[in-house]
Design a protein around this motif. Structure first.
Motif, PDB file in Angstrom:
ATOM      1  N   CYS A  23       0.842  -1.177   0.000  1.00  0.00           N
ATOM      2  CA  CYS A  23       0.000   0.000   0.000  1.00  0.00           C
ATOM      3  C   CYS A  23       0.879   1.228   0.000  1.00  0.00           C
ATOM      4  N   GLY A  25       0.728   4.680   0.894  1.00  0.00           N
ATOM      5  CA  GLY A  25      -0.121   5.628   1.602  1.00  0.00           C
ATOM      6  C   GLY A  25       0.365   7.046   1.409  1.00  0.00           C
ATOM      7  N   GLY A  27      -1.915   9.951   1.412  1.00  0.00           N
ATOM      8  CA  GLY A  27      -2.874  10.867   0.841  1.00  0.00           C
ATOM      9  C   GLY A  27      -2.900  10.808  -0.662  1.00  0.00           C
ATOM     10  N   THR A  29      -5.224  10.922  -4.453  1.00  0.00           N
ATOM     11  CA  THR A  29      -6.351  10.190  -5.018  1.00  0.00           C
ATOM     12  C   THR A  29      -6.147   8.698  -4.808  1.00  0.00           C
ATOM     13  N   LYS A  30      -7.119   8.053  -4.194  1.00  0.00           N
ATOM     14  CA  LYS A  30      -6.972   6.633  -3.901  1.00  0.00           C
ATOM     15  C   LYS A  30      -7.389   5.784  -5.094  1.00  0.00           C
ATOM     16  N   ARG A  32      -7.590   1.563  -6.008  1.00  0.00           N
ATOM     17  CA  ARG A  32      -7.472   0.195  -5.519  1.00  0.00           C
ATOM     18  C   ARG A  32      -7.188  -0.737  -6.702  1.00  0.00           C
ATOM     19  N   LYS A  55       3.119   7.856  -5.736  1.00  0.00           N
ATOM     20  CA  LYS A  55       3.074   9.020  -4.846  1.00  0.00           C
ATOM     21  C   LYS A  55       3.482  10.290  -5.578  1.00  0.00           C
ATOM     22  N   LEU A  59      -0.976   9.952  -6.153  1.00  0.00           N
ATOM     23  CA  LEU A  59      -1.917   8.844  -6.000  1.00  0.00           C
ATOM     24  C   LEU A  59      -1.627   8.058  -4.727  1.00  0.00           C
ATOM     25  N   ASP A  60      -2.681   7.585  -4.097  1.00  0.00           N
ATOM     26  CA  ASP A  60      -2.593   6.693  -2.939  1.00  0.00           C
ATOM     27  C   ASP A  60      -3.095   5.334  -3.423  1.00  0.00           C
ATOM     28  N   VAL A  61      -2.158   4.440  -3.746  1.00  0.00           N
ATOM     29  CA  VAL A  61      -2.511   3.176  -4.392  1.00  0.00           C
ATOM     30  C   VAL A  61      -2.496   2.033  -3.387  1.00  0.00           C
ATOM     31  N   GLU A  62      -3.572   1.272  -3.375  1.00  0.00           N
ATOM     32  CA  GLU A  62      -3.690   0.087  -2.523  1.00  0.00           C
ATOM     33  C   GLU A  62      -3.723  -1.148  -3.409  1.00  0.00           C
ATOM     34  N   ASP A  82     -10.767  -0.612  -8.318  1.00  0.00           N
ATOM     35  CA  ASP A  82     -10.895   0.400  -9.367  1.00  0.00           C
ATOM     36  C   ASP A  82     -10.179  -0.002 -10.649  1.00  0.00           C
TER      37      ASP A  82
END
Length: 334
Positions: A23, A25, A27, A29-30, A32, A55, A59-62, A82
């Motif tokens: 992940c 993290g 902050g 736009t998330k 997934r 980052k 982007l905040d990518v999970e 997503d």
């Protein structure tokens, strides 16, 4: 194969049992991501996470592993993720079902099959004819590994359904364990499992399906058309990050890439990771850009048609949008 509506509820239940892994993290736009499996095959994806390229794009990518094409596509269509990282054939299956909200491929990650033919016994110089009459532990029907495998076998004059004892009823995640326990004389395996089996004396890599089946849009980042329309800026930033990772992998040694992706393979020795990356680099598996090319798309259609999984040839423009990839390459070359 993503054709069974009845799998929807089952797959959703299974989805949330898949472990979260990785992940970025901080902050932004998330987004997934659901990846179809965890594999060295997807090294640039892990590089994008570990090197902070997502980052950098805000982007905040999970990342989660959704374990199989059916489950990954179900997760995407249901909104549980997503973006999916899965074989391009799944987008064609959705299109063939007449989906009102089609799935659109936008960034290619791998451009060849990533599986290797592993033999239980070492038999000297390999020839494809040695497979005749053997027990072959294959992949899921309708998935890219199985289709590319069958395409290669037919190219070498072997009818997999008539001249092999073909086993296709084992879940993707359990194929390696089944072979290790004694099922089959030959098996298709991704790295690093193929190299692990070689080290443990459980099998011997005798051929590469990636080399044999040619260039294919094998694993692609894709999303629903509705998501793409609503989040164009995020999709562009995502593609920019993937291209940065592709350039990084292309300009660094296998050792450096292996060290970077090691957090995603905690149970795999560094020498195995390094040899796996090296093997994929040497056969041109990692796409150098996220752009999907027409020739590779047509090869995919040929492979699917040969496997009997194509209702009709689908124009690339129907389910592929190269605009984001082309913009990323243009920006990255400045």
């Amino acid at each position: 194969m993503f054709k069974r509506n009845a799998m929807l509820m089952i797959a959703l239940l299974v989805l949330f049992t898949s472990g979260l892994a990785g992940c970025a993290g901080g902050g932004g736009t998330k987004i997934r991501i659901g990846e179809v499996t965890r594999s060295v095959f997807y090294a640039p994806e892990y590089v994008a996470l570990e090197k902070g390229f997502f980052k950098e794009e805000g982007l905040d990518v999970e990342l989660q592993t959704t374990a199989g094409g059916d489950k990954t596509m179900t997760a995407l269509l249901s909104g549980a993720i997503d973006v999916a990282l899965v074989g391009a054939e799944t987008s064609i299956y959705v299109y063939q079902q007449g989906a009102e909200d089609p799935v659109i491929n936008f960034a290619q990650l791998t451009q060849t099959d990533g599986t290797f033919l592993v033999a239980r016994e070492e038999t000297g110089e390999f020839d494809w004819s040695k497979l005749n009459g053997s027990i072959f532990l294959g992949q899921r029907k309708g998935g890219m590994p199985q289709m590319a495998g069958e395409f290669t076998l037919k190219k070498h004059g072997i009818d997999p359904h008539a001249e092999l004892e073909l086993i296709q009823n084992i879940e993707f995640a359990n194929i390696a364990a089944a072979f290790a326990s004694g099922t089959g004389q030959y098996v298709q395996l991704f790295e690093p499992q193929a190299s692990i089996f070689e080290r443990e004396g459980k099998g011997h890599v005798v051929a590469s399906f990636g080399t044999e089946s040619g260039q294919l849009p094998y694993t692609i980042f894709m999303t629903k058309q509705s998501y793409m329309n609503k989040h164009k800026d995020a999709v562009q930033k995502f593609t920019n990050a993937i291209y940065k990772a592709q350039m990084w992998v292309g300009s660094h040694t296998p050792e450096e890439t292996a060290k970077t992706i090691a957090p995603y393979f905690k149970d795999t020795d560094m020498d195995i990771l390094t040899s796996s990356v090296k093997r994929y680099l040497e056969q041109g598996t990692y796409a150098s850009t996220p752009v999907l090319h027409e020739e590779a798309w047509n090869n995919l259609l040929d492979v699917m048609d040969s496997a009997g999984e194509l209702k009709e040839r689908v124009e690339m423009a129907k389910v592929v949008n190269n605009d984001f990839a082309e913009s990323a390459v243009k920006a990255g070359s400045k």
